[in-house]
Design a protein around this motif. Structure first.
Motif, PDB file in Angstrom:
ATOM      1  N   PHE A 172       0.832  -1.197   0.000  1.00 30.44           N
ATOM      2  CA  PHE A 172       0.000   0.000   0.000  1.00 30.44           C
ATOM      3  C   PHE A 172       0.874   1.259   0.000  1.00 30.44           C
ATOM      4  N   THR A 173       1.918   1.247   0.826  1.00 32.28           N
ATOM      5  CA  THR A 173       2.843   2.385   0.877  1.00 32.28           C
ATOM      6  C   THR A 173       3.503   2.601  -0.482  1.00 32.28           C
ATOM      7  N   PHE A 174       3.932   1.520  -1.100  1.00 31.01           N
ATOM      8  CA  PHE A 174       4.573   1.603  -2.411  1.00 31.01           C
ATOM      9  C   PHE A 174       3.631   2.204  -3.453  1.00 31.01           C
ATOM     10  N   LEU A 175       2.384   1.705  -3.489  1.00 32.85           N
ATOM     11  CA  LEU A 175       1.408   2.212  -4.462  1.00 32.85           C
ATOM     12  C   LEU A 175       1.030   3.666  -4.175  1.00 32.85           C
TER      13      LEU A 175
ATOM     14  N   GLN B  26       3.726   5.830  -5.501  1.00 32.77           N
ATOM     15  CA  GLN B  26       3.613   5.925  -6.960  1.00 32.77           C
ATOM     16  C   GLN B  26       2.545   6.937  -7.352  1.00 32.77           C
ATOM     17  N   ALA B  27       1.409   6.882  -6.670  1.00 32.67           N
ATOM     18  CA  ALA B  27       0.314   7.799  -6.991  1.00 32.67           C
ATOM     19  C   ALA B  27       0.704   9.243  -6.701  1.00 32.67           C
ATOM     20  N   LEU B  28       1.349   9.464  -5.571  1.00 34.41           N
ATOM     21  CA  LEU B  28       1.734  10.820  -5.191  1.00 34.41           C
ATOM     22  C   LEU B  28       2.806  11.403  -6.112  1.00 34.41           C
ATOM     23  N   GLN B  29       3.665  10.549  -6.634  1.00 35.48           N
ATOM     24  CA  GLN B  29       4.741  11.010  -7.515  1.00 35.48           C
ATOM     25  C   GLN B  29       4.280  11.149  -8.960  1.00 35.48           C
TER      26      GLN B  29
ATOM     27  N   PRO C 184      -4.683   2.538 -10.611  1.00 31.11           N
ATOM     28  CA  PRO C 184      -5.625   2.676  -9.496  1.00 31.11           C
ATOM     29  C   PRO C 184      -6.341   1.372  -9.144  1.00 31.11           C
ATOM     30  N   SER C 185      -6.527   0.506 -10.128  1.00 29.84           N
ATOM     31  CA  SER C 185      -7.211  -0.763  -9.827  1.00 29.84           C
ATOM     32  C   SER C 185      -6.354  -1.642  -8.917  1.00 29.84           C
ATOM     33  N   ALA C 186      -5.030  -1.490  -8.988  1.00 29.99           N
ATOM     34  CA  ALA C 186      -4.146  -2.241  -8.091  1.00 29.99           C
ATOM     35  C   ALA C 186      -4.392  -1.816  -6.649  1.00 29.99           C
ATOM     36  N   MET C 187      -4.632  -0.525  -6.436  1.00 32.13           N
ATOM     37  CA  MET C 187      -4.928  -0.006  -5.103  1.00 32.13           C
ATOM     38  C   MET C 187      -6.263  -0.562  -4.607  1.00 32.13           C
ATOM     39  N   GLU C 188      -7.249  -0.609  -5.490  1.00 29.58           N
ATOM     40  CA  GLU C 188      -8.560  -1.157  -5.124  1.00 29.58           C
ATOM     41  C   GLU C 188      -8.448  -2.626  -4.748  1.00 29.58           C
ATOM     42  N   ASP C 189      -7.689  -3.388  -5.536  1.00 30.04           N
ATOM     43  CA  ASP C 189      -7.488  -4.806  -5.229  1.00 30.04           C
ATOM     44  C   ASP C 189      -6.790  -4.985  -3.884  1.00 30.04           C
TER      45      ASP C 189
END
Length: 90
Positions: free
Chosen positions: A8-11, A14-17, A24-29
């Motif tokens: 979650f921290t890694f994703l 990535q989103a913030l950068q 985004p679907s990876a975050m949902e999963d």
């Protein structure tokens, strides 16, 4: 659970950068997996608590002769002799 938090921290990073590879679907999963793991942890704790309660019920002392399931005439005799509470051995 720690692996999910790391992912979650890694994703999130990535989103913030603004990483173009962020999906985004990876975050949902990942959130769905986190929810499942949280439920599993909660259910495991509930089972432990249930076993502790059952164990406590088994070892709870009998506090009165009425709790012993004795016949009424026997109970009357016990109380007529002046006994009020059973001893540990009874």
């Amino acid at each position: 659970m720690e692996a999910l938090l790391s992912q979650f921290t890694f994703l999130s990073d990535q989103a913030l950068q603004g990483n173009k590879n962020f999906d985004p679907s990876a975050m949902e999963d990942l959130m769905k997996l986190f929810e499942i793991e949280s439920y599993k942890a909660w259910a495991a704790l509930e089972l432990v608590e249930e076993k502790q309660v059952k164990g406590a019920e088994i070892t709870m002392p009998i506090l009165s002769f009425d709790q012993m399931g004795l016949k009424d005439d026997l109970l009357r005799g016990i109380y007529n002799y002046g006994f009020e509470k059973p001893s540990a051995i009874q």
